[in-house]
Design a protein around this motif. Structure first.
Motif, PDB file in Angstrom:
ATOM      1  N   LEU A  79       0.831  -1.203   0.000  1.00 21.00           N
ATOM      2  CA  LEU A  79       0.000   0.000   0.000  1.00 21.00           C
ATOM      3  C   LEU A  79       0.869   1.258   0.000  1.00 21.00           C
ATOM      4  CD1 LEU A  79      -2.982   1.000   0.256  1.00 21.00           C
ATOM      5  CD2 LEU A  79      -2.543   1.181   2.710  1.00 21.00           C
ATOM      6  N   PRO A  80       0.693   2.147  -0.986  1.00 28.44           N
ATOM      7  CA  PRO A  80       1.469   3.392  -1.009  1.00 28.44           C
ATOM      8  C   PRO A  80       0.782   4.476  -0.177  1.00 28.44           C
ATOM      9  CG  PRO A  80       0.178   3.227  -3.011  1.00 28.44           C
ATOM     10  CD  PRO A  80      -0.125   1.987  -2.202  1.00 28.44           C
ATOM     11  N   ILE A  81       1.578   5.324   0.456  1.00 32.45           N
ATOM     12  CA  ILE A  81       1.039   6.440   1.237  1.00 32.45           C
ATOM     13  C   ILE A  81       1.848   7.693   0.892  1.00 32.45           C
ATOM     14  CG2 ILE A  81       0.522   7.346   3.529  1.00 32.45           C
ATOM     15  CD1 ILE A  81       0.428   4.497   4.556  1.00 32.45           C
ATOM     16  N   ASN A 125       6.879   9.236  -0.091  1.00 35.58           N
ATOM     17  CA  ASN A 125       6.118   7.991   0.011  1.00 35.58           C
ATOM     18  C   ASN A 125       6.470   7.317   1.330  1.00 35.58           C
ATOM     19  OD1 ASN A 125       4.717   5.616  -0.339  1.00 35.58           O
ATOM     20  ND2 ASN A 125       6.118   4.768  -1.854  1.00 35.58           N
ATOM     21  N   ARG A 126       5.491   7.254   2.224  1.00 36.25           N
ATOM     22  CA  ARG A 126       5.689   6.608   3.523  1.00 36.25           C
ATOM     23  C   ARG A 126       4.966   5.263   3.590  1.00 36.25           C
ATOM     24  NH1 ARG A 126       8.996   9.492   3.009  1.00 36.25           N
ATOM     25  NH2 ARG A 126       9.625  11.352   4.163  1.00 36.25           N
ATOM     26  N   GLY A 127       4.613   4.732   2.441  1.00 33.01           N
ATOM     27  CA  GLY A 127       3.905   3.462   2.395  1.00 33.01           C
ATOM     28  C   GLY A 127       4.844   2.272   2.327  1.00 33.01           C
ATOM     29  N   LEU A 128       4.244   1.089   2.133  1.00 30.34           N
ATOM     30  CA  LEU A 128       5.012  -0.151   2.068  1.00 30.34           C
ATOM     31  C   LEU A 128       5.399  -0.530   0.644  1.00 30.34           C
ATOM     32  CD1 LEU A 128       2.897  -2.235   4.613  1.00 30.34           C
ATOM     33  CD2 LEU A 128       5.059  -1.050   5.035  1.00 30.34           C
ATOM     34  N   GLY A 129       4.714   0.053  -0.332  1.00 29.50           N
ATOM     35  CA  GLY A 129       5.002  -0.250  -1.728  1.00 29.50           C
ATOM     36  C   GLY A 129       5.213   1.025  -2.518  1.00 29.50           C
ATOM     37  N   PRO A 130       5.658   0.908  -3.763  1.00 28.55           N
ATOM     38  CA  PRO A 130       5.889   2.100  -4.589  1.00 28.55           C
ATOM     39  C   PRO A 130       4.592   2.847  -4.872  1.00 28.55           C
ATOM     40  CG  PRO A 130       6.079   0.101  -5.903  1.00 28.55           C
ATOM     41  CD  PRO A 130       5.981  -0.337  -4.481  1.00 28.55           C
ATOM     42  N   VAL A 131       4.704   4.162  -5.031  1.00 27.60           N
ATOM     43  CA  VAL A 131       3.542   4.986  -5.353  1.00 27.60           C
ATOM     44  C   VAL A 131       3.732   5.557  -6.752  1.00 27.60           C
ATOM     45  CG1 VAL A 131       4.560   7.004  -4.206  1.00 27.60           C
ATOM     46  CG2 VAL A 131       2.114   6.946  -4.669  1.00 27.60           C
ATOM     47  N   ASP A 132       2.709   5.399  -7.561  1.00 22.28           N
ATOM     48  CA  ASP A 132       2.716   5.900  -8.938  1.00 22.28           C
ATOM     49  C   ASP A 132       1.919   7.203  -8.960  1.00 22.28           C
ATOM     50  OD1 ASP A 132       2.699   6.340 -11.626  1.00 22.28           O
ATOM     51  OD2 ASP A 132       1.663   4.486 -12.177  1.00 22.28           O
ATOM     52  N   CYS A 156      -1.565   5.720  -7.715  1.00 20.18           N
ATOM     53  CA  CYS A 156      -1.987   4.327  -7.834  1.00 20.18           C
ATOM     54  C   CYS A 156      -0.921   3.401  -7.245  1.00 20.18           C
ATOM     55  CB  CYS A 156      -2.238   3.951  -9.294  1.00 20.18           C
ATOM     56  SG  CYS A 156      -3.496   4.964 -10.119  1.00 20.18           S
ATOM     57  N   SER A 157      -1.360   2.195  -6.898  1.00 19.13           N
ATOM     58  CA  SER A 157      -0.454   1.166  -6.398  1.00 19.13           C
ATOM     59  C   SER A 157       0.006   0.289  -7.559  1.00 19.13           C
ATOM     60  CB  SER A 157      -1.165   0.307  -5.350  1.00 19.13           C
ATOM     61  OG  SER A 157      -2.163  -0.499  -5.982  1.00 19.13           O
ATOM     62  N   VAL A 158       0.837  -0.699  -7.256  1.00 27.88           N
ATOM     63  CA  VAL A 158       1.311  -1.613  -8.298  1.00 27.88           C
ATOM     64  C   VAL A 158       0.180  -2.485  -8.828  1.00 27.88           C
ATOM     65  CG1 VAL A 158       3.683  -1.682  -7.460  1.00 27.88           C
ATOM     66  CG2 VAL A 158       2.011  -3.290  -6.537  1.00 27.88           C
ATOM     67  N   PHE A 159      -0.929  -2.580  -8.082  1.00 26.94           N
ATOM     68  CA  PHE A 159      -2.095  -3.335  -8.539  1.00 26.94           C
ATOM     69  C   PHE A 159      -3.102  -2.433  -9.250  1.00 26.94           C
ATOM     70  CE2 PHE A 159      -0.569  -6.076  -5.046  1.00 26.94           C
ATOM     71  CZ  PHE A 159      -0.455  -7.265  -5.741  1.00 26.94           C
ATOM     72  N   GLN A 205      -4.636   0.078  -8.148  1.00 24.36           N
ATOM     73  CA  GLN A 205      -5.654   0.656  -7.274  1.00 24.36           C
ATOM     74  C   GLN A 205      -5.305   2.129  -7.099  1.00 24.36           C
ATOM     75  OE1 GLN A 205      -5.041  -2.047  -3.906  1.00 24.36           O
ATOM     76  NE2 GLN A 205      -7.121  -2.796  -4.213  1.00 24.36           N
ATOM     77  N   CYS A 206      -6.285   3.000  -7.250  1.00 18.18           N
ATOM     78  CA  CYS A 206      -5.999   4.431  -7.284  1.00 18.18           C
ATOM     79  C   CYS A 206      -6.784   5.191  -6.221  1.00 18.18           C
ATOM     80  CB  CYS A 206      -6.316   5.002  -8.668  1.00 18.18           C
ATOM     81  SG  CYS A 206      -5.379   4.220 -10.013  1.00 18.18           S
TER      82      CYS A 206
END
Length: 200
Positions: free
Chosen positions: A44-46, A69-76, A174-177, A179-180
């Protein structure tokens, strides 16, 4: 009689097998949904927006904006908008241009004055979107050292410095999946959306 009893047992066994199969299918589907949600949560990107007006390392007054980006995954990052005094600006530069005073009936003159201010003061700017940020990554998109006191450029810097507390920033990401969301700052709120339009 015996044949009827055997047939009844066969029917009961068949029904039981069917129930077990349906239950197994339900459990498998449910586990798949849970695993998918866990996987989505694990990346999840933050995004964050930060701004300041002082560089403690160089000990100079420098107005800066950062997106992180303070999330666990990359943020697009798909797009970033500024909202100031009820007007939405599609990106940082149109917003910065709008703060140049004295050109209400001359948009081209305002644009030229803005470019001159940034050139004279060697203002550093970087594109914000589209951009991909890794977890714990951060990118600055403006660094503007405070001009000398009593100059027109100093007056512009002061307006920009004051306006950052009166402005809202919206980021569609958006996330790598794929999700926006649309994030709103400084409220630190986010709303799920189907997609982001790059040319919005």
């Amino acid at each position: 009689m015996r044949s009827s009893r055997i047939r009844l047992i066969e029917i009961i066994v068949a029904v039981a097998v069917t129930i077990i199969s349906v239950a197994s299918l339900f459990v498998a589907v449910f586990q798949g949904v849970v695993m998918q949600r866990q996987l989505e949560a694990s990346v999840l990107p933050i995004p964050t927006i930060a701004h300041g007006n002082y560089d403690s390392e160089e000990q100079v007054h420098r107005l800066s904006y950062y997106i992180g980006n303070r999330g666990l995954g990359p943020v697009d990052i798909r797009w970033l908008h500024f909202i100031h005094e009820g007007v939405t600006y599609p990106g940082p530069i149109p917003y910065f241009v709008s703060l140049v005073e004295g050109y209400d009936d001359d948009p081209e003159g305002r644009e030229e004055a803005f470019q001159q201010i940034f050139e004279d003061n060697q203002v550093l700017t970087n594109p914000v979107a589209p951009q991909l940020l890794a977890p714990d990554d951060e990118a600055g998109f403006i660094h503007f050292t405070r001009p000398a006191e009593g100059t027109p450029d100093r007056a512009y810097w002061e307006r920009l410095n004051a306006a950052r507390w009166e402005s809202e920033v919206q980021v569609c990401y958006c996330s790598v999946f794929d999700q926006c969301w649309i994030g709103r700052f400084p409220q630190n709120q986010r709303d799920r959306v189907r997609s982001c339009e790059l040319n919005r």
